[in-house]
Design an enzyme around this catalytic site. Sequence first.
Site, PDB file in Angstrom:
ATOM      1  N   MET A 165       0.828  -1.214   0.000  1.00  0.00           N
ATOM      2  CA  MET A 165       0.000   0.000   0.000  1.00  0.00           C
ATOM      3  C   MET A 165       0.860   1.260   0.000  1.00  0.00           C
ATOM      4  O   MET A 165       0.521   2.256  -0.629  1.00  0.00           O
ATOM      5  CB  MET A 165      -0.932   0.020   1.220  1.00  0.00           C
ATOM      6  CG  MET A 165      -2.298  -0.551   0.976  1.00  0.00           C
ATOM      7  SD  MET A 165      -3.017  -0.123  -0.626  1.00  0.00           S
ATOM      8  CE  MET A 165      -3.128   1.663  -0.537  1.00  0.00           C
ATOM      9  N   LYS A 166       1.976   1.198   0.724  1.00  0.00           N
ATOM     10  CA  LYS A 166       2.864   2.366   0.757  1.00  0.00           C
ATOM     11  C   LYS A 166       3.382   2.686  -0.651  1.00  0.00           C
ATOM     12  O   LYS A 166       3.462   3.856  -1.052  1.00  0.00           O
ATOM     13  CB  LYS A 166       4.026   2.107   1.722  1.00  0.00           C
ATOM     14  CG  LYS A 166       5.123   3.139   1.698  1.00  0.00           C
ATOM     15  CD  LYS A 166       4.651   4.523   2.080  1.00  0.00           C
ATOM     16  CE  LYS A 166       5.783   5.532   1.944  1.00  0.00           C
ATOM     17  NZ  LYS A 166       5.315   6.919   2.076  1.00  0.00           N
TER      18      LYS A 166
END
Length: 299
Positions: free
Chosen positions: A179-180
């Site tokens: 997600m980062k």
Amino acid sequence: MSDSLEVTGPVGVVGAGRMGAAMAGRLRSAGVDVVLWNRSVDRAQAVAAATGARVAGTAREAAEAGPVVLVSLADDAACRAAYAGPDGVAAGAGPDTVVADTSTVAPQTSIDLAALVREGEGGAMLDTPVSGSVPVVERGELTIMAGGDAADLDRARPVLELLAKQIFHVGDHGAGATMKLAVNALVHALNQAVAEALVLAERSGVDRAAAYEVFAGSVAGGPFVQYKRAAFERPEETPVAFRLGLVAKDLDLILDLAARAGAPMPQAVTNRRAVADAVAAGLGDEDMSAVARYLRGHS
Ligand SMILES: NC(=O)c1ccc[n+]([C@@H]2O[C@H](COP(=O)([O-])OP(=O)(O)OC[C@H]3O[C@@H](n4cnc5c(N)ncnc54)[C@H](OP(=O)(O)O)[C@@H]3O)[C@@H](O)[C@H]2O)c1
């Protein structure tokens, strides 16, 4: 936000770079005892002098310090180096320890490091990369994307909540890292777009500050545009928050993940080339907003 009284025991912090130093400072401001390790000891000593943190001789010693250990290191190689070996994080993280790694790395690195920690001394590890830069840490308003076991995340929460206003548990090991990279694909696209639009306005005769005022008030004037305003408008007086060399690293990780996932990212491919050119021109240690400086021809 949790009260600092909920933090039981000292917190080990591994990494005294821009983010690690800010995290140590934020924890110290909340009255938390911090045991800090950095590869270059002078950097750890400077942070200790400024914040009252204690300096550890090894990453292992920092990991042994308390039930929660935060890691903030540059990249995958830095994390692998700091976790491994008899003086590494994994050797210090016992069964009661949760290591929350806030570095931006490949999802597979997070998976591998979680296994290393578990198979070492029985500790738990979470990928908890963060969105938000140094001033956001100082305000305790980061966004954290967590991957790993929910019960381990709950153990780390009192510490993480001193740093973050939002914590998303997005899945198992590696999901936070994934997600980062997705978030940073967006952030780095915005950074390049702001730089290009600003230089377009300037080259066409509009004053820089006047142009930025319009960006900030326009439909595109979201949090990133607001938050990078000083860096884009007055780069010479604004401290480096996120260096361009790390943007290049992120774009490599993003495109590697994209290739594995079969996700087309033509814009990120172009962005990586533009950032690589700016880094090759010597701007790797400048703030990410220095892409505008590069487009101006370093003026
Ligand atoms: N800055 C931001 O705005 C921001 C925001 C979100 C996420 N992040 C991520 O957070 C992480 C840290 O970023 P930062 O801005 O704090 O970076 P930074 O200021 O460049 O600090 C990098 C840190 O990594 C250490 N390091 C580098 N190579 C190492 C190695 N081989 N072994 C051990 N330690 C090593 C450095 O130690 P030395 O002092 O010895 O060189 C330093 O502590 C990165 O993954 C970055 O992508 C940064």
